[in-house]
Design an enzyme around this catalytic site. Structure first.
Site, PDB file in Angstrom:
ATOM      1  N   GLY A   1      39.525  34.798  45.978  1.00  0.00           N
ATOM      2  CA  GLY A   1      40.761  34.167  45.519  1.00  0.00           C
ATOM      3  C   GLY A   1      40.832  34.381  44.029  1.00  0.00           C
ATOM      4  N   GLU A   2      41.543  33.517  43.320  1.00  0.00           N
ATOM      5  CA  GLU A   2      41.573  33.606  41.860  1.00  0.00           C
ATOM      6  C   GLU A   2      40.590  32.588  41.303  1.00  0.00           C
ATOM      7  OE1 GLU A   2      42.939  36.869  41.041  1.00  0.00           O
ATOM      8  OE2 GLU A   2      42.604  35.546  39.350  1.00  0.00           O
ATOM      9  N   SER A   3      39.576  33.067  40.576  1.00  0.00           N
ATOM     10  CA  SER A   3      38.523  32.149  40.121  1.00  0.00           C
ATOM     11  C   SER A   3      39.074  31.077  39.176  1.00  0.00           C
ATOM     12  CB  SER A   3      37.390  32.922  39.461  1.00  0.00           C
ATOM     13  OG  SER A   3      37.853  33.621  38.334  1.00  0.00           O
TER      14      SER A   3
ATOM     15  N   CYS B   1      33.213  37.411  45.724  1.00  0.00           N
ATOM     16  CA  CYS B   1      34.187  37.768  44.680  1.00  0.00           C
ATOM     17  C   CYS B   1      34.435  36.598  43.731  1.00  0.00           C
ATOM     18  CB  CYS B   1      35.469  38.299  45.306  1.00  0.00           C
ATOM     19  SG  CYS B   1      36.531  39.138  44.119  1.00  0.00           S
TER      20      CYS B   1
ATOM     21  N   ARG C   1      39.884  43.887  42.610  1.00  0.00           N
ATOM     22  CA  ARG C   1      39.796  43.327  41.247  1.00  0.00           C
ATOM     23  C   ARG C   1      38.433  42.627  41.119  1.00  0.00           C
ATOM     24  NH1 ARG C   1      44.291  41.701  37.981  1.00  0.00           N
ATOM     25  NH2 ARG C   1      43.190  39.749  37.778  1.00  0.00           N
TER      26      ARG C   1
ATOM     27  N   HIS D   1      34.088  41.808  49.574  1.00  0.00           N
ATOM     28  CA  HIS D   1      34.644  40.876  50.560  1.00  0.00           C
ATOM     29  C   HIS D   1      34.186  41.224  51.973  1.00  0.00           C
ATOM     30  CE1 HIS D   1      37.405  38.926  47.760  1.00  0.00           C
ATOM     31  NE2 HIS D   1      37.624  40.121  47.255  1.00  0.00           N
TER      32      HIS D   1
ATOM     33  N   GLU E   1      34.216  39.393  54.363  1.00  0.00           N
ATOM     34  CA  GLU E   1      35.128  38.702  55.283  1.00  0.00           C
ATOM     35  C   GLU E   1      36.366  39.536  55.612  1.00  0.00           C
ATOM     36  OE1 GLU E   1      34.654  38.020  52.147  1.00  0.00           O
ATOM     37  OE2 GLU E   1      36.530  37.475  51.139  1.00  0.00           O
TER      38      GLU E   1
END
Lengths: 298, 194
Positions: free
Chosen positions: B47-49, B79, B136, B177, B179
């Site tokens: 996700g976005e950290s 990630c 990313r 990832h 997943e």
């Protein structure tokens, strides 16, 4: 040079759709300068959409709305660590080429800008950068996916602060997916014809009951309650355009919509973040509109 | 049967849930302190950290999870999850914090922006070849000896091999990832370790 132990492939469907997966449960905010981008990131936005005018101002000012100045996009890229998206006009593949050269993280082929081609959308398979496109119904969504879109957002009616069209489009897409999911295999050919959508994608939705790419919601979301509503209707994340920086207190509104998006199933949290927020953007009753952006794109 | 949580504040929560359910774990989406207290282990998704860090604070989970990590609570981060577990974040926001549960320094977007995101086969110790999906992705640029390196990557940029899947005690981190690739073998490693 010896061949790499780990040959790397860029631009695959998995990495393009994968970034959309990473944005799930988040809020993507329209910003027009680096200061707004910082406010958005501070508030917990998962990405920002860099554009020169938010849809409410495009609606007010009129004229031709185009891709943003590269300098503005670069300044926003330098200001934040989260993904930066930018808009290209429908069918304007040269604008999309420029945005890819600028290394934006996602391109929105958007009806908010003035269309450049009244028949054709961009061939999005030809790009390494992923695309998001708007849709008002399932056929439109599957046509865009057929052209290579990696993320669909229901269009809503941008710049109105009125969530009614977003609700209409989400409900339509979901109802049409339920219809496909309950159809038998013989019916899918005629349903594909009715939807004007590629048969393999129709068959895929019939099998899985959902889009092959994530479904987000855009167009008219302007309060934490709006975010909770569209997430409960099946959207996986929200785009908020004018709703934040046209509100009375953008910082608080941004933070509140982020929290409401995460905790959309918990009315106590949504109530708490909605309390004393100041006024949302004024908004428009959609029956009074002269320009309907959602009708752009086909 | 172990109860495994997936932090469900933001990110690709559903994919992790699918992986863990295929291993017949009891899976709990964690958004509150009560939910966190009910699980034996936790996955921090992609996700976005910055967003997840922000929501960890507003939900009150930040300190509770930090306390658990200090007492050996098993956590697997992918990630953004790896970023949150690391001890140093380079090229992040000035105020970006992390738990320091893995003695690694990571560089955010260390392979570039989205157009540089890539897939590459990765050889994982004791598992074999897995599909590495890097989006990313953070890059591990320094690591201490107590960190066990389970997989490395040579990105072909002349900077040589560096870790992409690591373990330190009960804490696991992947820069990619697993997943997203539909292959539960790395999740199985984590679940079997509980």
């Amino acid at each position: 040079m010896s061949p790499s132990k780990n040959p790397a492939t860029t631009g695959t469907a998995l990495v393009k759709r994968g970034l959309a997966d990473m944005l799930r449960g988040g809020v993507i905010m329209d910003v027009v300068n680096p200061e707004q981008a910082k406010i958005a990131e501070d508030a917990g936005a998962v990405a920002v959409m860099a554009l020169e005018r938010v849809p409410a101002d495009i609606r007010r000012d009129g004229g031709v709305a185009r891709m943003s100045d590269p300098l503005m996009i670069q300044e926003i890229q330098a200001a934040v660590t989260i993904p930066v998206m930018a808009k290209a006009r429908i069918g304007h593949f040269a604008e999309a080429q420029i945005l890819q050269a600028l290394d934006v993280d996602y391109i929105d082929e958007s009806e908010v800008l003035t269309p450049a081609d009244e028949e054709n959308h961009i061939d999005k398979w030809a790009f390494t950068v992923p695309f998001v496109c708007g849709a008002t119904n399932l056929g439109e969504a599957l046509r865009r996916i057929g052209e290579g879109a990696c993320l669909i957002r229901s269009k809503g009616e941008a710049g109105t602060g009125n969530v009614v069209e977003a609700v209409r489009h989400l409900r339509t897409i979901n109802a049409q997916m339920r219809r496909l999911h309950s159809a038998d295999a013989n019916e899918l050919f005629a349903l594909a014809k009715d939807l004007q959508a590629p048969l393999p994608l129709v068959q895929e939705v019939a099998q899985s009951g959902k889009l092959p790419v994530p479904l987000f919601c855009a167009g008219g979301i302007s309060t934490p309650a709006d975010a909770s509503l569209v997430l409960q209707l099946g959207a996986e994340a929200v785009f908020v355009g004018s709703g934040i920086f046209k509100s009375e207190d953008p910082t608080r509104m941004a933070r509140a919509i982020v929290e409401a998006t995460t905790h959309f199933q918990d009315p106590e949290v949504v109530a708490k973040v909605s309390t004393g927020l100041g006024s949302a953007m004024k908004g428009w009753e959609t029956s009074s509109l002269e320009l309907r952006l959602a009708e752009r794109g086909w | 049967m172990k109860r495994v949580g997936v932090l469900a504040l933001q990110g690709d929560v559903g994919e992790h849930v699918t992986m863990l359910e295929s291993l017949e774990s009891v899976v709990v989406k964690v958004r509150t302190i009560e939910q966190l207290e009910s699980v034996d282990a936790l996955v921090l998704p992609g996700g976005e950290s910055t967003t997840i860090a922000h929501l960890l604070e507003t939900s009150g989970l930040r300190d509770v999870l930090g306390e658990k990590l200090r007492s050996g609570f098993p956590v697997f981060g992918t990630c953004a999850g790896l970023i949150l577990l690391s001890s140093e974040v380079l090229d992040g926001r000035a105020d970006q914090w992390s738990y320091g549960a893995l003695a690694v320094s990571i560089r955010r977007n260390g392979y570039g922006r989205q157009t540089a995101s890539f897939e590459s086969p990765i050889e994982v110790k004791g598992v074999g070849s897995v599909s590495g999906v890097f989006i990313r992705a953070p890059r591990i640029v320094a690591w201490e000896e107590r960190v066990e390196v389970l997989a490395t990557l040579d990105h072909g940029d002349g900077r040589g091999e560096h870790p992409v899947f690591v373990r330190q005690g009960n804490v696991w981190g992947a820069a990619f990832h697993p997943e997203l690739a539909g292959d539960p073998r790395l999740h199985r490693l984590f679940v079997d370790s509980l």
